[in-house]
Design an enzyme around this catalytic site. Structure first.
Site, mmCIF file in Angstrom:
data_model
loop_
_atom_site.group_PDB
_atom_site.id
_atom_site.type_symbol
_atom_site.label_atom_id
_atom_site.label_comp_id
_atom_site.label_asym_id
_atom_site.label_seq_id
_atom_site.Cartn_x
_atom_site.Cartn_y
_atom_site.Cartn_z
ATOM 1 N N HIS A 1 37.934 29.776 -17.860
ATOM 2 C CA HIS A 1 36.824 30.716 -18.032
ATOM 3 C C HIS A 1 36.313 30.819 -19.468
ATOM 4 O O HIS A 1 35.171 31.217 -19.670
ATOM 5 C CB HIS A 1 37.216 32.103 -17.503
ATOM 6 C CG HIS A 1 37.204 32.175 -15.995
ATOM 7 N ND1 HIS A 1 37.980 31.352 -15.213
ATOM 8 C CD2 HIS A 1 36.501 32.957 -15.128
ATOM 9 C CE1 HIS A 1 37.766 31.640 -13.927
ATOM 10 N NE2 HIS A 1 36.871 32.600 -13.855
ATOM 11 N N HIS B 1 32.418 30.642 -19.331
ATOM 12 C CA HIS B 1 31.507 31.714 -19.752
ATOM 13 C C HIS B 1 30.560 31.228 -20.851
ATOM 14 O O HIS B 1 29.391 31.630 -20.900
ATOM 15 C CB HIS B 1 32.299 32.939 -20.208
ATOM 16 C CG HIS B 1 32.940 33.665 -19.058
ATOM 17 N ND1 HIS B 1 33.825 34.705 -19.230
ATOM 18 C CD2 HIS B 1 32.823 33.509 -17.712
ATOM 19 C CE1 HIS B 1 34.221 35.159 -18.044
ATOM 20 N NE2 HIS B 1 33.632 34.444 -17.118
ATOM 21 N N ARG C 1 30.631 60.071 -12.887
ATOM 22 C CA ARG C 1 31.957 59.774 -13.485
ATOM 23 C C ARG C 1 32.902 59.093 -12.507
ATOM 24 O O ARG C 1 34.114 59.078 -12.690
ATOM 25 C CB ARG C 1 32.607 61.027 -14.064
ATOM 26 C CG ARG C 1 31.798 61.619 -15.206
ATOM 27 C CD ARG C 1 32.668 62.322 -16.224
ATOM 28 N NE ARG C 1 31.843 62.758 -17.327
ATOM 29 C CZ ARG C 1 31.222 63.923 -17.373
ATOM 30 N NH1 ARG C 1 31.371 64.799 -16.394
ATOM 31 N NH2 ARG C 1 30.479 64.233 -18.403
ATOM 32 N N HIS D 1 28.422 30.089 -11.314
ATOM 33 C CA HIS D 1 29.676 30.497 -11.956
ATOM 34 C C HIS D 1 30.834 29.573 -11.558
ATOM 35 O O HIS D 1 31.584 29.088 -12.409
ATOM 36 C CB HIS D 1 29.988 31.952 -11.598
ATOM 37 C CG HIS D 1 31.319 32.411 -12.113
ATOM 38 N ND1 HIS D 1 31.593 32.583 -13.454
ATOM 39 C CD2 HIS D 1 32.476 32.700 -11.461
ATOM 40 C CE1 HIS D 1 32.849 32.969 -13.602
ATOM 41 N NE2 HIS D 1 33.416 33.037 -12.409
ATOM 42 N N LYS E 1 37.893 44.412 -11.314
ATOM 43 C CA LYS E 1 37.049 44.158 -12.496
ATOM 44 C C LYS E 1 35.589 44.287 -12.080
ATOM 45 O O LYS E 1 35.165 43.729 -11.070
ATOM 46 C CB LYS E 1 37.278 42.751 -13.040
ATOM 47 C CG LYS E 1 38.506 42.634 -13.914
ATOM 48 C CD LYS E 1 38.516 41.271 -14.584
ATOM 49 C CE LYS E 1 39.748 41.106 -15.449
ATOM 50 N NZ LYS E 1 39.844 39.747 -16.015
ATOM 51 N N ARG F 1 47.753 38.703 -16.365
ATOM 52 C CA ARG F 1 46.511 38.603 -15.594
ATOM 53 C C ARG F 1 45.516 37.644 -16.264
ATOM 54 O O ARG F 1 44.662 37.062 -15.595
ATOM 55 C CB ARG F 1 45.872 39.990 -15.396
ATOM 56 C CG ARG F 1 44.612 39.917 -14.551
ATOM 57 C CD ARG F 1 44.093 41.266 -14.080
ATOM 58 N NE ARG F 1 42.842 41.076 -13.361
ATOM 59 C CZ ARG F 1 42.223 42.009 -12.652
ATOM 60 N NH1 ARG F 1 42.748 43.218 -12.562
ATOM 61 N NH2 ARG F 1 41.084 41.748 -12.033
ATOM 62 N N GLU G 1 37.390 28.496 -7.473
ATOM 63 C CA GLU G 1 38.314 29.614 -7.740
ATOM 64 C C GLU G 1 39.554 29.531 -6.827
ATOM 65 O O GLU G 1 40.611 30.048 -7.164
ATOM 66 C CB GLU G 1 37.603 30.958 -7.549
ATOM 67 C CG GLU G 1 36.374 31.172 -8.457
ATOM 68 C CD GLU G 1 36.691 31.705 -9.854
ATOM 69 O OE1 GLU G 1 37.834 31.555 -10.324
ATOM 70 O OE2 GLU G 1 35.755 32.269 -10.476
ATOM 71 N N GLU H 1 45.144 43.588 -17.443
ATOM 72 C CA GLU H 1 45.168 42.369 -18.246
ATOM 73 C C GLU H 1 45.776 42.573 -19.630
ATOM 74 O O GLU H 1 45.226 42.155 -20.649
ATOM 75 C CB GLU H 1 43.749 41.780 -18.358
ATOM 76 C CG GLU H 1 43.766 40.287 -18.671
ATOM 77 C CD GLU H 1 42.390 39.646 -18.566
ATOM 78 O OE1 GLU H 1 41.842 39.637 -17.454
ATOM 79 O OE2 GLU H 1 41.883 39.175 -19.592
ATOM 80 N N ASN I 1 42.048 33.671 -15.918
ATOM 81 C CA ASN I 1 40.891 33.186 -16.668
ATOM 82 C C ASN I 1 40.989 31.693 -16.973
ATOM 83 O O ASN I 1 40.255 31.185 -17.829
ATOM 84 C CB ASN I 1 40.747 33.959 -17.986
ATOM 85 C CG ASN I 1 40.409 35.407 -17.729
ATOM 86 O OD1 ASN I 1 39.593 35.711 -16.880
ATOM 87 N ND2 ASN I 1 41.050 36.299 -18.464
ATOM 88 N N LYS J 1 46.213 36.558 -5.863
ATOM 89 C CA LYS J 1 45.530 37.474 -6.778
ATOM 90 C C LYS J 1 46.170 38.858 -6.717
ATOM 91 O O LYS J 1 46.348 39.514 -7.750
ATOM 92 C CB LYS J 1 44.033 37.536 -6.464
ATOM 93 C CG LYS J 1 43.326 38.481 -7.430
ATOM 94 C CD LYS J 1 42.010 38.026 -7.936
ATOM 95 C CE LYS J 1 41.514 38.969 -9.035
ATOM 96 N NZ LYS J 1 40.125 38.791 -9.384
#
Ligand code: NAD
Ligand code: GLY
Length: 375
Positions: A252, A256, A125, A270, A147, A245, A189, A241, A249, A231
């Site tokens: 992106h 993606h 956990r 990527h 993330k 935030r 990036e 987000e 992206n 960042k």
């Protein structure tokens, strides 16, 4: 003159942490990690390329601070971010009897950071994770902000968690062994921060980006520090987000979809997908009347000058891809709300904004023209 690492603080209350950036961070890793450990025991998760080049320096530093460590070395590449490898990794961590008071160190690029971070967030956990990023991309982006994710058959990063690291150790000297193609991919990036809200940084990159891509020490340190500060500020303002935030992206939604269509194979990295995606986001912005054509040209020129791709058609094997296939991938995007696609668009360089009302036909037309240019 040898100086100590630079520091950026990510202000998140009791989940806040420090990013150390510098050319000798790995040698100091044990000293820097020890204060955040509950027990002096870690599991280091890495990949075979990083292990071959940098693991000995890292573990020697852990030894010198009497931190007990086990090492799990995984294959390299995006395909490791899968359910199968996730299960294997968890099984190995459990086999090593990693306890709640131990920590996992993600020692590698964004792939290792995302996978090991995800495993840490669910093991018993949740155990602590320390990010020790070894690619430019991971140092400027993925190691910061918490993330974590794996890819699924249906899309990129669709399963994951938010799990902030306890510490980030970005040793810029390890970037010297990074293949040039990977450095360029990470550079995409870096450019992203300039495009979102730092036009001054974009102008600095226009003048100095070639030095970053060629591995110049001072330029790289400046680029990593500026990116981490940018960042950290965005993440501190909107950790999960709920709003701003999402600007991170930029490019992106396109990227993606392109990565999914390329099946996460090495023909498209990527960062390369992000480079194409940012150009497409600016082209779409111009097409919808938000952004002047001259700004789009400037973005495209800079990305091309960095040796990055700028068109969908340039991806190997994409000549027969239909725009609607890419749109279908986009429908799995995590920013989709009520079936409507959300894009990050721009009113110019450094003026990105979130648009949730973009007509799909405009996207189809844009992609269709890109792909037709190749025919
Ligand atoms: P990567 O982790 O696959 O690393 C790229 C390649 O470089 C690999 O082959 C790796 O073995 C090798 N490598 C790593 N460090 C090296 C070094 N110092 N010397 C020589 N070789 C080295 O890829 P990446 O570009 O670092 O990360 C991409 C991933 O990051 C994607 O899955 C993307 O989704 C994810 N990402 C996550 C976030 C986030 O916020 N969590 C943000 C951006 C990207
Ligand atoms: N790379 C996107 C984010 O961290 O939010």
């Amino acid at each position: 003159m040898q100086t100590g690492p630079d520091v950026v603080d990510v202000a998140l209350g009791d989940r806040g942490y420090r990013i150390h950036v510098g050319a000798n961070v790995l040698e100091m890793a044990g000293q820097l990690i020890a204060p955040v450990l509950r027990r002096k025991r870690v599991a280091v998760v890495t990949d075979e390329n990083v292990a071959a080049r940098h693991l000995a320096t890292f573990t020697a530093s852990l030894d010198s601070s009497s931190i007990t460590h086990d090492v799990i070395t995984l294959p390299a590449g995006e395909r490791v971010k899968s359910f199968a490898h996730f299960e294997t990794l968890l099984d190995r961590l459990i086999g090593l009897q990693i306890e709640r008071d131990d920590a996992i160190v993600a020692f590698g690029g964004g792939v290792i950071g995302d996978l090991a971070g995800f495993a840490a967030s669910v093991l018993r956990r949740g155990v602590d994770v320390i990010q020790a990023p070894t690619t430019l991309l991971a140092q400027v982006d993925s190691s910061v902000g918490g993330k974590t994710a794996i890819n699924t058959r249906r899309g990129k990063n669709l399963v994951g968690t938010f799990h902030q690291p306890r510490l980030v150790l970005a040793d810029t000297s390890v970037l010297k062994t990074l293949p040039r193609r990977e450095t360029k991919a990470g550079y995409a990036e870096v450019v992203k921060y300039g495009l979102i809200d730092r036009p001054d940084f974009f102008a600095w990159l226009e003048a100095n980006g070639a030095r970053v891509v060629s591995g110049d020490t001072e330029a790289t340190r400046h680029a990593v520090m500026t990116s981490c500060r940018a960042k950290a500020r965005i993440v501190s303002a909107d950790e999960r987000e709920a709003g701003s935030r999402a600007l991170l992206n930029l490019g992106h939604t396109f990227a993606h979809a392109l990565e999914a269509e390329a099946a996460y194979e090495g023909r498209l990295l990527h960062g390369e997908a992000v480079a194409i995606g940012m150009v497409k986001a600016f082209e779409l912005s111009s097409r919808l009347g938000f952004c002047a054509a001259g700004e789009v040209a400037r973005v495209r020129r800079h990305i091309a000058d960095a040796g990055l791709p700028t068109s969908v058609a340039s991806i190997p094997g994409f000549d027969a891809v239909h725009p609607r296939t890419l749109l279908d991938h986009m429908r799995q995007d995590k920013k989709v709300r009520g079936g409507r696609l959300t894009f990050v668009l721009a009113k110019g360089i450094g003026h990105a904004f979130i648009a949730s009302d973009v007509e799909e036909e405009a996207v189809i037309a844009l992609l269709g023209e890109d792909l037709a240019a190749a025919a």
